[in-house]
Scaffold this motif. Structure first.
Motif, mmCIF file in Angstrom:
data_model
loop_
_atom_site.group_PDB
_atom_site.id
_atom_site.type_symbol
_atom_site.label_atom_id
_atom_site.label_comp_id
_atom_site.label_asym_id
_atom_site.label_seq_id
_atom_site.Cartn_x
_atom_site.Cartn_y
_atom_site.Cartn_z
ATOM 1 N N ALA A 15 -5.512 0.174 4.413
ATOM 2 C CA ALA A 15 -5.564 1.336 3.513
ATOM 3 C C ALA A 15 -6.319 2.489 4.160
ATOM 4 C CB ALA A 15 -6.213 0.934 2.182
ATOM 5 N N ARG A 16 -7.390 2.163 4.877
ATOM 6 C CA ARG A 16 -8.159 3.214 5.578
ATOM 7 C C ARG A 16 -7.305 3.915 6.609
ATOM 8 N NH1 ARG A 16 -11.589 2.362 10.375
ATOM 9 N NH2 ARG A 16 -12.902 4.205 10.667
ATOM 10 N N LYS A 30 -0.896 6.572 -0.358
ATOM 11 C CA LYS A 30 -2.230 6.405 0.206
ATOM 12 C C LYS A 30 -3.280 6.413 -0.904
ATOM 13 C CE LYS A 30 -3.299 11.269 1.286
ATOM 14 N NZ LYS A 30 -3.607 12.209 2.385
ATOM 15 N N HIS A 76 -12.357 6.444 -1.671
ATOM 16 C CA HIS A 76 -10.902 6.414 -1.841
ATOM 17 C C HIS A 76 -10.539 5.100 -2.530
ATOM 18 C CE1 HIS A 76 -10.633 9.689 1.211
ATOM 19 N NE2 HIS A 76 -11.659 9.043 1.723
ATOM 20 N N VAL A 104 -7.578 2.353 -3.828
ATOM 21 C CA VAL A 104 -6.228 1.864 -3.566
ATOM 22 C C VAL A 104 -5.457 1.733 -4.887
ATOM 23 C CG1 VAL A 104 -4.877 -0.053 -2.628
ATOM 24 C CG2 VAL A 104 -7.043 0.606 -1.536
ATOM 25 N N LEU A 142 -4.298 4.648 6.414
ATOM 26 C CA LEU A 142 -3.367 5.576 5.772
ATOM 27 C C LEU A 142 -3.990 6.959 5.536
ATOM 28 C CD1 LEU A 142 -1.733 3.299 3.017
ATOM 29 C CD2 LEU A 142 -0.769 3.976 5.231
ATOM 30 N N LEU A 143 -5.327 7.036 5.633
ATOM 31 C CA LEU A 143 -5.996 8.306 5.345
ATOM 32 C C LEU A 143 -5.724 9.340 6.433
ATOM 33 C CD1 LEU A 143 -9.457 7.000 4.062
ATOM 34 C CD2 LEU A 143 -7.433 7.640 2.727
ATOM 35 N N LEU A 183 0.851 -1.192 0.000
ATOM 36 C CA LEU A 183 0.000 0.000 0.000
ATOM 37 C C LEU A 183 0.885 1.240 0.000
ATOM 38 C CD1 LEU A 183 -2.731 -0.964 2.617
ATOM 39 C CD2 LEU A 183 -2.859 -1.154 0.128
#
Length: 296
Positions: A291-292, A92, A106, A108, A294-295, A89
């Motif tokens: 991934a969430r 972001k 969002h 990926v 990373l927000l 990942l």
């Protein structure tokens, strides 16, 4: 029972759209449709998503984390590939502009390899999920499917990967070639193992062995389940021969649909591989959750 999602995970492939209502790392509900990227025109992505998840939305904006072909050039928004070696990942996720006020979407990014040329979208999220559950794991991940991926992972990065069109070749040969008259349903373990042994040791014989399936049917009335299993074995054997530099002597984890994962796992174990099978949906959700995070 009504469900209100804290956030929504989405696995958006070429043929299928799958959505997951989430509360933290807990799965509350699932929904899916056949509105994959290939079935949508530009401007149709938001409506397809809302059709599935509208009942999960609250008054404020809900974050939607999506992976897969939704981030392709023909998708909702292009999420550019990241070149390996790199974390699964990175960077972001890319935000989709001008969406319905109830959602923040969002996407990926996928991964690319310059030499030899290769790309992946969606599998990087499963890899990230696996690494979030197995930090500092070193070895090879096999992600079987229509386009099977073999990824070398070390120091929490994808070092390199290769894609094999084994699943697509099986579909084409069994449905659109002369073999369609011989290949049917059912399964035969011995026929699969015998076919795999042939091409694992002599992959250059693949084309000839494929026609042998048809000839055996005509001359020996070979059962269609045997023909199907031998076809699968020949193709998987050729793939394992070509991917041997990846898996030989390595720790291996297989991430995919259960039945197909078991086929690959047993094939690798027969070659002395150290193999673990993990659930692909669990890894997808773990990757979407990572991934969430990373927000920010």
């Amino acid at each position: 029972m009504s469900v209100q999602a804290q956030w929504i995970g989405v696995d958006w492939g070429t043929s299928k759209l799958r959505a997951f209502a989430m509360e933290g790392d807990t799965l509350l509900a699932t929904a899916q449709s056949d509105k994959g990227m290939a079935r949508l025109v530009a401007g149709g992505f938001e409506a397809a998503l809302l059709e599935l998840v509208e009942g999960w939305l609250g008054d404020g904006p809900t974050d939607v984390i999506a992976c897969g072909m939704v981030g392709a050039r023909q998708g909702w928004v292009e999420a550019p590939y990241t070149a390996v070696p790199a974390p699964a990942l990175a960077p972001k996720p890319v935000m989709v502009p001008n969406t319905d006020a109830r959602i923040r979407v969002h996407v990926v990014p996928g991964l690319k390899q310059t030499k030899p040329a290769d790309v992946m979208r969606g599998e990087e999220t499963q890899i990230a999920g696996f690494l979030s559950r197995n930090p500092s794991w070193d070895g090879v991940l096999c992600l079987p499917g229509t386009h099977t991926k073999w990824a070398h992972v070390s120091a929490d990065e994808v070092v390199s990967f290769r894609t094999f069109m084994t699943g697509e070749l099986f579909s084409l040969l069994s449905k659109q070639s002369v073999l369609q008259h011989s290949v049917g349903e059912g399964w035969d373990d011995e026929a699969f193992a015998a076919g795999m042994d042939v091409t694992l040791s002599r992959p250059e014989n693949l084309a000839s062995e494929l026609f042998g399936i048809r000839a055996s049917d005509l001359l020996n009335a070979t059962p269609s389940a045997v023909a199907r299993s031998r076809l699968s074995g020949l193709l998987v054997g050729a793939e394992l021969a070509a991917s041997r530099p990846y898996w030989l002597g390595q720790q291996i984890a297989v991430i995919g649909e259960q039945r197909l994962s078991d086929v690959y796992a047993e094939a690798l174990k027969a070659q002395g591989g150290w193999v673990t099978v993990v659930d692909c949906q669990d890894m997808t959700l773990a990757g979407l959750s990572a991934a969430r995070n990373l927000l920010g």
